[in-house]
Design a protein around this motif. Structure first.
Motif, PDB file in Angstrom:
ATOM      1  N   ALA A  19       0.827  -1.218   0.000  1.00 20.54           N
ATOM      2  CA  ALA A  19       0.000   0.000   0.000  1.00 20.54           C
ATOM      3  C   ALA A  19       0.854   1.258   0.000  1.00 20.54           C
ATOM      4  N   SER A  20       1.982   1.249   0.759  1.00 22.60           N
ATOM      5  CA  SER A  20       2.805   2.467   0.824  1.00 22.60           C
ATOM      6  C   SER A  20       3.609   2.672  -0.458  1.00 22.60           C
ATOM      7  N   GLY A  21       3.561   1.696  -1.346  1.00 20.96           N
ATOM      8  CA  GLY A  21       4.302   1.807  -2.600  1.00 20.96           C
ATOM      9  C   GLY A  21       3.519   2.515  -3.700  1.00 20.96           C
ATOM     10  N   VAL A  22       2.271   2.884  -3.405  1.00 15.69           N
ATOM     11  CA  VAL A  22       1.466   3.600  -4.409  1.00 15.69           C
ATOM     12  C   VAL A  22       1.010   4.920  -3.789  1.00 15.69           C
ATOM     13  N   LEU A  47       1.958   7.605  -8.303  1.00 15.46           N
ATOM     14  CA  LEU A  47       3.410   7.386  -8.284  1.00 15.46           C
ATOM     15  C   LEU A  47       3.626   6.018  -7.633  1.00 15.46           C
ATOM     16  N   VAL A  48       4.329   5.157  -8.364  1.00 12.39           N
ATOM     17  CA  VAL A  48       4.504   3.781  -7.890  1.00 12.39           C
ATOM     18  C   VAL A  48       5.977   3.569  -7.546  1.00 12.39           C
ATOM     19  N   ILE A  90       1.168   6.590 -15.134  1.00 13.38           N
ATOM     20  CA  ILE A  90       1.776   6.457 -13.805  1.00 13.38           C
ATOM     21  C   ILE A  90       3.239   6.876 -13.903  1.00 13.38           C
ATOM     22  N   THR A  91       3.767   7.375 -12.793  1.00 10.88           N
ATOM     23  CA  THR A  91       5.193   7.666 -12.764  1.00 10.88           C
ATOM     24  C   THR A  91       5.830   6.627 -11.852  1.00 10.88           C
ATOM     25  N   LEU A  92       6.869   5.998 -12.369  1.00  9.50           N
ATOM     26  CA  LEU A  92       7.518   4.936 -11.591  1.00  9.50           C
ATOM     27  C   LEU A  92       8.777   5.520 -10.948  1.00  9.50           C
TER      28      LEU A  92
END
Ligand SMILES: Cc1cc2nc3c(=O)[nH]c(=O)nc-3n(C[C@H](O)[C@H](O)[C@H](O)COP(=O)(O)OP(=O)(O)OC[C@H]3O[C@@H](n4cnc5c(N)ncnc54)[C@H](O)[C@@H]3O)c2cc1C
Length: 458
Positions: A19-22, A47-48, A90-92
């Motif tokens: 969850a904290s990665g998105v 942001l992923v 999305i921005t990785l």
């Protein structure tokens, strides 16, 4: 994508990276769109932040399946809008891939995660008694992946080359999630296509770099550093050649400073000017040498002063003085404080630099309300301009003054910052139609659906 499909897609990404990665919503809008647009929020859908290559691969595959395009984001210090996003992208971000493995002191290599900063890699090398030569003003934020993807240059290209020369191997994830791993720590490896080069300097359009094997060097025994004043840039070039000959190619930096730039940086209350402010041209020269060689450097400068090639010189006699000299070159905030925000990065053959700068300065002076200063890594043919930001017509006139002469001079519209979105329309001034067509063929082969950083470069 419908709202429900979007929610399901984001949930799927959370399942892959936690969850904290998105990052979405207000937290995401708190991040700037790019270095050059600090007041503009990042516009991406999310942001992923994957933690490793496997998670990156899974995210890329999920995006490919959902038809969502991906914009790689490193330290966000790039100057050509290469990380700008649209609301359906999305921005990785590589910010959770910062690990640095122990240095191999015999092979003189280190394996670094793509999100490790340049400063962290420099520190790891130093702790092992070695040296990572890449250096740039943004060292505290710029990342391994960002500097690979832009083929960053910086302050020591003269001696060590650009980032390309420091990458022995790397791992990258393609748009469909395929992992291409070329992590061999080899200097020589002529086994077919050198695939890692596909990802160096291609601004995240062909693959997402996740790790790299970096080449380290012996730590220099010391430096002599001087600020010199010369009658012009041609004399500066003569000093550079003389120093290269006298010190067997160990000049590590040769930074040119034109008088308006020098005066701006050394205004009262800013950096202390080691030399008077009314010379026609200045340069910071730094040579790697042992302390016993310093006398030879003084003799070289004395000879050049007698010949009139050098008008005046100040030598740094301590590390503190050396750092103070470098601050005159590095402190971009002084330009920002004077409203000189627009940064340009071009290449011009050294022999034609004087005529180019003189001509461009005259054109810029004729543009109402335009202020411009020029400086740069002139030992690498690289000039930086900083100018005021005007209205659309004014900015177009500035662009024309700086870019138009370059094609005829065999120069380049981008020396080290890349093309991104900002210089897309200028690519044709430095590359032929056939070259651009070949670039497009490579892009189509690796990313047929145009999912990775679409719209950047071309
Ligand atoms: C004060 C200052 C001084 C600077 N001095 C120099 C200098 O001397 N020389 C120089 O060359 N540049 C310089 N720069 C520009 C900038 O620091 C470099 O371009 C740097 O390489 C960008 O790294 P980054 O991690 O910030 O990348 P970002 O800005 O985050 O990204 C840059 C580009 O690389 C792509 N990208 C980022 N990470 C990855 C990845 N892991 N995989 C694939 N694509 C990726 C992005 O999509 C984007 O297109 C300077 C910038 C500032 C602000």
């Amino acid at each position: 994508m419908t709202d429900a499909a979007q929610t399901a897609f984001l949930d799927r990404l959370r399942g892959l990276v936690g969850a904290s990665g998105v990052v979405t919503g207000e937290e995401l809008r708190g991040r700037p769109a790019s270095w050059t647009r600090p007041a503009e929020p990042c516009a991406a859908l999310a942001l992923v932040r994957p933690r490793d290559t496997a998670e990156t691969s899974a995210v890329m595959a999920a995006c490919a399946e959902a038809g969502v395009s991906v914009v790689p984001r490193g330290g966000a210090t790039g100057l050509v809008d290469g990380i700008l996003c649209a609301p359906d992208q999305i921005t990785l971000s590589t910010e959770r891939m910062t690990g640095i493995e122990p240095v191999d002191p015999l092979a003189m290599t280190v394996v670094a995660g793509t999100g490790a900063t340049v400063e962290a890699v420099q520190g790891a090398a130093r702790a092992a008694g070695l040296f990572f030569p890449l250096d740039l003003g943004a060292r505290g934020s710029a990342t391994v992946g960002g500097t690979i993807s832009t083929n960053a240059g910086g302050l020591r290209v003269l001696r060590y080359g650009m980032m390309r020369e420091m990458v022995l191997g790397l791992e990258a994830v393609l748009a469909d999630g395929t992992v291409v791993s070329s992590m061999r720590p080899l200097i020589k490896n002529n086994t077919g296509l050198d695939l890692k080069q596909l990802f160096v300097g291609t601004e995240g359009t062909l693959g997402l770099v996740t790790r790299a094997v970096l080449r380290l060097r012996p730590e220099p025994a010391g430096y002599v550093t001087a600020l010199i004043a010369c009658p012009g840039v041609d004399d500066g070039a003569r000093v550079l050649r003389a120093a290269q000959a006298a010190f067997q190619g160990r000049v590590s930096s040769f930074e040119g400073l034109w008088p308006d730039f020098y005066r701006l940086m050394t205004k009262p209350g800013r950096e202390t000017p080691p030399l008077p402010q009314d010379y026609p041209f200045y340069a910071i020269i730094e040579v790697e040498c042992v302390p016993e060689e310093a006398e030879r450097f003084h003799d070289l400068l004395d000879g050049l002063m007698t010949a009139g090639t050098v008008l005046d010189a100040a030598l740094a006699s301590s590390e503190e003085q050396r750092q103070a000299m470098w601050r005159i070159r590095d402190r971009v905030e002084h330009m920002n404080a004077d409203g000189i925000h627009r940064a340009f990065d071009v290449s011009v053959p050294l022999a034609r630099m004087d005529a180019y700068v003189t001509g461009a300065l005259a054109r810029l002076a004729a543009i109402p309300d335009c202020r411009a200063v020029v400086y740069g890594h002139i030992g690498d043919n690289n000039l930086h301009w900083n100018t005021t930001r005007l209205d659309a017509a004014g900015n177009t006139a500035i662009d024309a003054a700086i870019y138009e002469p370059l094609a005829e001079l065999n120069g380049s519209v981008s020396a080290e910052h890349g093309i991104g979105l900002e210089k897309r329309g200028k690519l044709g001034l430095s590359r032929s139609g056939a070259e651009i067509a070949a670039m497009r063929l490579v892009k189509r082969a690796l990313d047929p659906d145009n999912r990775l950083n679409p719209g950047k470069i071309f």
